[in-house]
Write an enzyme that holds these catalytic residues in place. Structure first.
Site, short mmCIF file in Angstrom:
data_model
loop_
_atom_site.label_atom_id
_atom_site.label_comp_id
_atom_site.label_asym_id
_atom_site.label_seq_id
_atom_site.Cartn_x
_atom_site.Cartn_y
_atom_site.Cartn_z
N HIS A 95 -3.43 -1.99 -8.72
CA HIS A 95 -4.32 -2.37 -7.76
C HIS A 95 -3.38 -3.40 -6.77
O HIS A 95 -2.81 -4.10 -7.01
CB HIS A 95 -5.63 -3.19 -8.30
CG HIS A 95 -6.57 -3.95 -6.85
ND1 HIS A 95 -7.40 -3.40 -6.59
CD2 HIS A 95 -6.33 -5.12 -6.58
CE1 HIS A 95 -8.02 -4.09 -5.58
NE2 HIS A 95 -7.11 -5.37 -5.61
N ARG A 118 0.91 -1.06 0.02
CA ARG A 118 -0.07 0.06 0.01
C ARG A 118 0.96 1.17 0.07
O ARG A 118 0.72 2.22 -0.75
CB ARG A 118 -0.79 0.02 1.39
CG ARG A 118 -1.82 -1.06 1.38
CD ARG A 118 -2.97 -1.29 0.22
NE ARG A 118 -3.73 -0.16 0.26
CZ ARG A 118 -4.56 -0.12 -0.60
NH1 ARG A 118 -4.69 -0.84 -1.56
NH2 ARG A 118 -5.42 1.16 -0.82
N ASN A 128 -4.75 4.48 -12.73
CA ASN A 128 -3.46 4.76 -11.74
C ASN A 128 -2.80 3.56 -11.50
O ASN A 128 -2.04 3.31 -10.67
CB ASN A 128 -4.48 4.96 -10.34
CG ASN A 128 -5.23 3.66 -10.02
OD1 ASN A 128 -5.34 2.71 -10.49
ND2 ASN A 128 -5.99 3.96 -8.94
N THR A 151 -4.83 6.17 -4.05
CA THR A 151 -5.43 5.71 -5.14
C THR A 151 -5.53 6.66 -6.15
O THR A 151 -5.41 6.47 -7.49
CB THR A 151 -7.00 5.32 -4.78
OG1 THR A 151 -7.08 4.32 -3.55
CG2 THR A 151 -7.76 4.65 -5.86
#
Length: 149
Positions: A115, A85, A112, A91
């Site tokens: 995931h 993360r 982006n 995000t």
């Protein structure tokens, strides 16, 4: 050892960013235990994003993830969900740290490039969607003793 699911989205594949993104995970000591280049069909896309069904972005997200191949990966390491993360960044690339993957390569909130699972429970669910147990490799990575105590 903790595992996480990472998907390089169609924009990452089409823009030739796969190697650069993998290198960031390897440089942080994460161990790659599963990877495949694949096309996502409607059923898998809808299962993956099921928690967002009914939201305005659900259908465009499903269509987008089916638009071109993705790279599905499983990474292993100490606290790897949180580490991934951090590597990915926020995000929305506009809010991401400039040195993060999304801060470096993301174009907007829907393009982006990556995931990643948001929890250990999500990682287990997403890994099971994309990989059979026998597709994951259990091995000792050379140099592991240099990564942590």
């Amino acid at each position: 050892m903790e595992k996480t699911f990472i998907m390089l989205k169609p924009d990452a594949v089409q823009r030739g960013l796969v190697g650069q993104i993998i290198a960031r995970f390897e440089a942080k000591g994460c161990k790659l235990v599963g990877m495949k280049l694949m096309s996502v069909d409607q059923a898998l896309a809808e299962q993956h994003y099921a928690e967002h069904k009914g939201k305005s972005f659900f259908e465009p997200t499903v269509q987008y993830i089916m638009s071109s191949p993705v790279v599905a990966m499983v990474w292993e390491g100490k606290n790897v969900v949180a580490l991934a993360r951090e590597l990915m960044g926020a995000t929305n690339p506009a809010n991401a740290n400039p040195g993060s993957i999304r801060g470096s390569f993301g174009m907007d909130i829907s393009r982006n490039v990556i995931h990643g699972s948001d929890s250990v429970a999500s990682a287990e669910r997403e890994i099971a969607l994309y990989f059979r147990p026998e597709e994951l490799c259990d091995y000792r990575k050379a140099g592991e003793e240099w990564l942590s105590e």
